[in-house]
Design a protein around this motif. Structure first.
Motif: not given
Length: 398
Positions: A8-18, A39-42, A104-110, A113-115
Motif C-alpha cells: 500500500i502507498n501510505w503517502i497516498e493514503e494519508f493524503d486521501l484521508l487528509k 515518519v517520512k517513510a509513511f 523514540g518510544q513509538h514506532y512509525a511502523k505502527d 494501524v491507525f489509518i
C-alpha cells in the motif's frame, strides 16, 4: 505487516484521508531526527511543535525539509503543544491528526494501524494500546495507566486497556469547535473523556512500544505536580459525568421513542426481580409528582443510575406527570398540603393553576412532597403485589 499491507502507498493514503502526524517535542535533541525520518517513510504531512525547548532542538528543526514547524519560546506543556498542532493542522486543511511522541518510544511502523482502523471507523478517536509484555516499563507508568483506565470507565462507562498512551489518532475536524482547558499532560485525559461525551467513538488499536533503559530514559513527567493535576481533573470530570453526562446519555437513548418501544426494548425481556421492578415503578411515580418541575427526569435518571434501578421502567412510571395528568396532580397536591398543615379541606378553586397556587406555595410544596411519597409507596406496594400474583399464577400454569 502482510505483503498486501506492505504494498500500500501510505503517502497516498494519508493524503486521501487528509491525515497528518503531529510531533510535540521538548528537549528531545537525541531522538527527534530519527523519529521524523521514520515518519517520512509513511507521510510527508508532518507538523513538529517545538514546546519551548532549551537544548539544540531549535537548530535541529531548522534543518528539516518539507516539515511544518510550530515554535514558541516558553515551555507550555504537552497538552498546549498538541492543541497548537491541532490548530495548525486545521489551517492546513487536515481532518485527522496522529500524535507521536518525539522520545523514540513509538514506532512509525505502527502508523498504518491507525489509518486502516480509521477507514473502517471514520471520525473515531483511536488510542495506541501498548504491548507491554517483555518491556522495561516503569512501575509508576503501569500504576498511572491502571489509575487512568479506572477513572475513564467511571466517567464514560467505556472500558479501555490503555488510556495513557500518547500515540493517538484524533478526528480534529469533528473536534474543531471544542474548547479545551488543559495544557499539561492532563489534556490527554480531558480530550478522550470529552470526546466520548460528545458521542465520538473512543477505541484502542494495538501498537508496539520501546522503553529505553533507566539510564537512557528521558521524561518530563513530574510525579507530584502532574499527578495532582490529573487527580483534580478526574475529580471534576467525575462530578460532571454524574451530574450532566450520564443523565444526558440516558435522555439520548430514550429521546424520540414511544413508551411502547421503550417497554419492548428495556422492560419486556428484563431479568429484574419483582422487588427491583416495583422499586423502579414506585420511584418513577415519586419523581413524576415531586415538586421539581422541569428537572424530574434529570434528577430521577441520576438517582436511578445511582441506586441501580431499571431506567426504562422508571421513565415509563415517571410519565404520570404527562400534561393531561397535571391538573389532577396539582389538585391532589394542594389538598394533601391542606391536610398536612392541619386545615383538612377538599375545597379548591375551580380555576386552579400555577398562578393561584403561588399564593399558597408552602401548602403546595408540602402537599406535593407528601403526595409523591404516598403515591410512590402505593405504586410500589401494588406493583409488587401484582407481580407476585402474576409470577405465582405462571408457576401454577406451568
Amino acid at each position: 505487516m502482510s505483503g498486501e499491507v506492505k504494498n500500500i502507498n501510505w503517502i497516498e493514503e494519508f493524503d486521501l484521508l487528509k491525515c497528518c502526524v503531529i510531533i510535540p517535542t521538548y528537549n528531545n535533541e537525541q531522538t527527534l531526527v530519527g523519529v521524523v525520518e521514520d515518519v517520512k517513510a509513511f507521510t510527508s504531512n508532518i507538523i513538529v511543535v517545538n514546546d519551548g525547548s532549551t537544548d539544540s532542538t531549535g537548530q535541529i528543526i531548522e534543518g528539516f525539509v518539507g516539515v511544518d514547524v510550530v515554535s514558541y519560546s516558553n515551555n507550555k506543556g504537552k497538552g498546549y503543544a498538541i492543541r497548537q498542532g491541532f490548530k495548525r493542522a486545521l489551517e492546513l486543511g487536515f481532518h485527522y491528526a496522529i500524535s507521536l511522541d518525539s522520545d523514540g518510544q513509538h514506532y512509525a511502523k505502527d502508523l498504518p494501524v491507525f489509518i486502516t482502523n480509521i477507514k473502517e471507523n471514520p471520525d473515531s478517536l483511536l488510542i495506541g494500546s501498548r504491548f507491554m509484555e517483555g518491556k522495561d516499563q516503569p512501575k509508576s507508568s503501569g500504576f498511572a495507566n491502571k489509575f487512568s483506565n479506572f477513572w475513564f470507565r467511571v466517567e464514560t462507562g467505556i472500558n479501555l486497556p490503555d488510556t495513557q498512551s500518547g500515540y493517538r489518532l484524533y478526528p480534529i475536524k469533528a473536534l474543531e469547535k471544542k474548547k479545551w482547558f488543559c495544557n499539561k499532560y492532563e489534556f490527554e485525559i480531558e480530550v478522550i473523556v470529552r470526546s466520548a461525551w460528545k458521542g465520538i467513538k473512543v477505541d484502542c488499536v494495538p501498537i508496539d512500544v520501546y522503553y529505553p533503559s533507566q539510564e537512557e530514559r528521558v521524561t518530563h513527567f513530574r510525579p507530584f505536580k502532574d499527578f495532582f493535576r490529573i487527580s483534580v481533573l478526574n475529580t471534576i470530570l467525575v462530578l460532571l459525568a454524574f451530574l450532566i453526562y450520564r443523565p444526558k446519555l440516558i435522555f439520548r437513548e430514550f429521546k424520540g421513542k414511544s413508551i411502547k418501544e421503550i417497554y419492548n426494548t428495556h422492560v419486556r425481556n428484563s431479568n429484574e426481580t419483582k422487588g427491583k421492578i416495583a422499586a423502579a415503578i414506585g420511584f418513577g411515580v415519586f419523581m413524576g409528582i415531586f415538586p421539581v418541575w422541569g428537572y424530574q427526569l434529570l434528577i430521577g435518571f441520576l438517582l436511578a443510575h445511582w441506586f441501580k434501578l431499571n431506567k426504562a421502567i422508571f421513565f415509563i412510571a415517571a410519565n404520570i406527570s404527562l400534561p393531561p395528568m397535571i391538573p389532577f396532580i396539582l389538585y391532589l397536591s394542594y389538598v394533601t398540603g391542606s391536610f398536612l398543615m392541619g386545615q383538612g379541606s377538599w375545597h379548591v378553586d375551580t380555576d386552579l393553576n400555577i398562578e393561584s397556587i403561588s399564593t399558597n406555595i408552602k401548602q403546595y410544596i408540602y402537599g406535593a412532597i407528601g403526595l409523591s411519597i404516598i403515591m410512590g409507596g402505593l405504586f410500589f406496594f401494588f406493583s409488587y403485589l401484582i407481580l407476585s400474583l402474576f409470577k405465582s399464577s405462571n408457576r401454577q400454569n406451568a
